[in-house]
Design a protein around this motif. Structure first.
Motif, PDB file in Angstrom:
ATOM      1  N   LEU A 189       0.736  -1.225  -0.091  1.00 55.86           N
ATOM      2  CA  LEU A 189      -0.245   0.083   0.006  1.00 55.86           C
ATOM      3  C   LEU A 189       0.845   1.215  -0.192  1.00 55.86           C
ATOM      4  O   LEU A 189       1.941   1.195   0.508  1.00 55.86           O
ATOM      5  N   PRO A 190       0.360   2.187  -0.511  1.00 54.44           N
ATOM      6  CA  PRO A 190       1.217   3.708  -0.424  1.00 54.44           C
ATOM      7  C   PRO A 190       1.014   4.028   1.010  1.00 54.44           C
ATOM      8  O   PRO A 190       0.099   3.754   1.831  1.00 54.44           O
ATOM      9  N   GLU A 243      -4.070   5.001   7.075  1.00 55.47           N
ATOM     10  CA  GLU A 243      -5.343   4.993   7.183  1.00 55.47           C
ATOM     11  C   GLU A 243      -5.754   3.726   7.817  1.00 55.47           C
ATOM     12  O   GLU A 243      -6.766   3.631   8.520  1.00 55.47           O
ATOM     13  N   LEU A 244      -5.315   2.849   7.046  1.00 57.50           N
ATOM     14  CA  LEU A 244      -5.781   1.169   7.501  1.00 57.50           C
ATOM     15  C   LEU A 244      -5.034   1.088   9.084  1.00 57.50           C
ATOM     16  O   LEU A 244      -5.895   0.543   9.804  1.00 57.50           O
ATOM     17  N   TYR A 279     -13.509  -7.236  10.718  1.00 55.92           N
ATOM     18  CA  TYR A 279     -13.197  -6.515  11.985  1.00 55.92           C
ATOM     19  C   TYR A 279     -12.611  -5.318  11.367  1.00 55.92           C
ATOM     20  O   TYR A 279     -13.167  -4.040  11.749  1.00 55.92           O
ATOM     21  N   VAL A 280     -12.001  -5.051  10.285  1.00 59.53           N
ATOM     22  CA  VAL A 280     -11.470  -3.656   9.777  1.00 59.53           C
ATOM     23  C   VAL A 280     -12.614  -2.954   9.049  1.00 59.53           C
ATOM     24  O   VAL A 280     -12.796  -1.750   9.188  1.00 59.53           O
ATOM     25  N   ALA A 303     -11.633   1.103   4.347  1.00 54.64           N
ATOM     26  CA  ALA A 303     -10.630   0.429   5.208  1.00 54.64           C
ATOM     27  C   ALA A 303     -10.361  -0.913   4.805  1.00 54.64           C
ATOM     28  O   ALA A 303      -9.554  -1.515   4.525  1.00 54.64           O
ATOM     29  N   ARG A 304     -11.686  -1.660   4.874  1.00 57.01           N
ATOM     30  CA  ARG A 304     -11.678  -2.820   4.614  1.00 57.01           C
ATOM     31  C   ARG A 304     -11.192  -3.131   2.845  1.00 57.01           C
ATOM     32  O   ARG A 304     -10.407  -4.344   2.790  1.00 57.01           O
ATOM     33  N   SER A 305     -11.619  -2.450   1.970  1.00 55.97           N
ATOM     34  CA  SER A 305     -11.145  -2.556   0.638  1.00 55.97           C
ATOM     35  C   SER A 305      -9.777  -2.496   0.497  1.00 55.97           C
ATOM     36  O   SER A 305      -9.053  -3.140  -0.277  1.00 55.97           O
TER      37      SER A 305
END
Length: 147
Positions: free
Chosen positions: A72-73, A79-80, A134-135, A143-145
């Motif tokens: 991920l960037p 954000e995650l 959970y996310v 966030a989940r995606s």
């Protein structure tokens, strides 16, 4: 001859002690995550829980987060991290357990880390499902995606 034997015994003892201390460190780090709601779900052996040890749960999550951080960037990973505020602690457990020595960059390395933690493919799949759920609940669909 006696010197070689003594050196072998000392080397063997050092390697044994090093292995024990790594395990103890991983267990101690994982114990620091007691009360973490995601760890609780993964270690619960009743109902929907997976019955993993604290070290397996935290090390497995750390392995997943290592993969996420490599893919991920930085802004997306941050954000995650809002949905998983203990992400860095999970990664530290995985490092302490010796399953993350370099960033995990692909699924094959993630699977290898899970096997080193003695997490079966079935439990790995269920763990990833629990993590995604959970996310999604905590961080929402964006966030989940990302995960």
């Amino acid at each position: 001859m006696a010197v070689k034997l003594l050196a072998s015994v000392i080397l063997g003892a050092a390697l044994t002690l090093t292995g024990c201390s790594t395990t103890e460190t991983a267990s101690q780090a994982a114990n620091g995550l007691k009360g973490d709601p995601l760890i609780s779900v993964l270690t619960n052996s009743t109902g929907e829980g997976l019955g993993l040890t604290q070290t397996q749960a935290a090390g497995g999550l750390g392995s997943v987060m290592s993969l996420a951080s490599s893919k991920l960037p930085a802004a997306d990973y941050a954000e995650l991290g809002k949905a998983l505020p203990n992400a860095d602690k999970y990664i530290e457990v995985a490092k302490s357990a010796g399953v993350v020595t370099d960033p995990i960059t692909d699924v094959a390395r993630l699977n290898s880390a899970m096997r080193k933690l003695d997490i079966s493919p079935d439990k790995e799949s269920r763990m990833l499902g629990e993590l995604s759920s959970y996310v999604g609940k905590v961080g929402g669909e964006p966030a989940r995606s990302m995960l």
